[in-house]
Enzyme design. Structure first.
Site, short mmCIF file in Angstrom:
data_model
loop_
_atom_site.label_atom_id
_atom_site.label_comp_id
_atom_site.label_asym_id
_atom_site.label_seq_id
_atom_site.Cartn_x
_atom_site.Cartn_y
_atom_site.Cartn_z
N GLY A 47 0.78 -1.18 0.13
CA GLY A 47 -0.13 0.01 0.26
C GLY A 47 0.89 1.37 0.02
O GLY A 47 1.87 1.20 0.71
N GLN A 52 3.34 10.02 0.95
CA GLN A 52 4.75 9.24 1.06
C GLN A 52 5.65 9.56 -0.09
O GLN A 52 6.83 9.34 -0.28
CB GLN A 52 4.51 7.78 1.12
CG GLN A 52 3.75 7.36 2.52
CD GLN A 52 3.73 5.86 2.39
OE1 GLN A 52 2.51 5.51 1.99
NE2 GLN A 52 4.47 5.05 3.05
N CYS A 93 6.24 -0.14 7.17
CA CYS A 93 5.80 1.00 6.64
C CYS A 93 6.86 1.55 5.76
O CYS A 93 8.13 1.56 6.24
CB CYS A 93 5.40 2.33 7.67
SG CYS A 93 5.00 3.87 6.36
N LEU A 94 6.65 1.72 4.34
CA LEU A 94 7.77 2.10 3.47
C LEU A 94 8.54 3.37 3.81
O LEU A 94 9.64 3.62 3.54
CB LEU A 94 7.39 2.09 2.15
CG LEU A 94 6.88 0.85 1.56
CD1 LEU A 94 6.05 1.09 0.06
CD2 LEU A 94 8.04 -0.05 1.38
N HIS A 135 -4.50 1.75 7.45
CA HIS A 135 -2.84 2.39 7.58
C HIS A 135 -2.59 3.34 6.68
O HIS A 135 -1.98 4.44 7.08
CB HIS A 135 -2.02 1.29 7.37
CG HIS A 135 -0.48 1.64 7.19
ND1 HIS A 135 0.22 1.04 8.05
CD2 HIS A 135 0.04 2.27 6.47
CE1 HIS A 135 1.40 1.26 7.86
NE2 HIS A 135 1.41 2.23 6.89
N GLU A 136 -3.42 3.35 5.23
CA GLU A 136 -2.87 4.37 4.65
C GLU A 136 -3.69 5.44 4.62
O GLU A 136 -3.33 6.72 4.25
CB GLU A 136 -3.15 3.61 3.12
CG GLU A 136 -2.46 2.70 2.65
CD GLU A 136 -0.98 2.56 2.85
OE1 GLU A 136 -0.34 3.88 2.76
OE2 GLU A 136 -0.31 1.60 2.93
N HIS A 139 -2.06 7.75 7.05
CA HIS A 139 -1.29 8.28 6.42
C HIS A 139 -1.77 10.03 5.75
O HIS A 139 -1.12 10.97 5.86
CB HIS A 139 -0.69 7.74 5.11
CG HIS A 139 0.58 6.94 5.51
ND1 HIS A 139 1.79 7.50 5.72
CD2 HIS A 139 0.76 5.69 5.32
CE1 HIS A 139 2.71 6.47 6.12
NE2 HIS A 139 2.05 5.40 5.82
CO CO Z 1 2.97 3.36 5.77
#
Ligand code: CO
Length: 153
Positions: A47, A52, A93-94, A135-136, A139
């Site tokens: 995701g 991000q 998380c990236l 989660h997204e 963000h």
């Molecule tokens: Co993340």
């Protein structure tokens, strides 16, 4: 390919803006979501949210997970309902490389968003997809999983 922003970049703590569908060129959104999918896959994520990659827009992509027929692109996603039932699972998380932790989230959610055909979609999802969307969407509000991580004793 776009560069993924990582902590401590303050962009990750900002609130993203809704995409104005009257004023925004849909082709640009399509292009941006394609770039996001590519960037996510290159980084082996499932995701990715637009902030991000430095775009403070309410846009999320989710990889095609088991049971789905395609990846998802969610424009202006809104979670309408969180199930009372929650479970705990490990997340990463990236934007926070190397960090993992247990996070408690609703098992299922109802979510509304605009798709790439400019249609309003309402879905009820559970399991991993529900977790990834939660989660997204966090963000988009400047919230990271480390804020919700269950403290290890
Ligand atoms: Co993340």
């Amino acid at each position: 390919m776009r560069k993924i922003i990582t902590l401590p970049n303050p962009i990750l703590r900002q609130k993203s803006e809704a995409i104005d569908l009257q004023k925004t060129d849909f082709e640009l959104i399509k292009k941006l979501s394609q770039e996001m999918l590519k960037t996510m896959r290159q980084a082996h994520g499932i995701g990715l949210a637009a902030p991000q990659i430095g775009e403070l827009l309410r846009l999320v992509v989710v990889e095609q997970l088991p049971g789905m027929d395609s990846p998802l692109v969610l424009i202006n996603p809104k979670i309408l309902h969180y199930s009372w039932r929650k479970d705990v699972a490990e997340e990463g998380c990236l934007s926070i490389p190397g960090e993992y932790g247990l996070v408690k989230r609703s098992v299922s959610i109802k979510c509304e968003f605009i798709n790439l055909n400019n249609q309003k979609i309402k879905i009820k999802v559970s399991g991993l997809l529900a977790r990834v969307i939660q989660h997204e969407v966090d963000h988009l509000n400047g919230i990271l999983f480390i804020d919700k991580k269950i403290k290890s004793e």
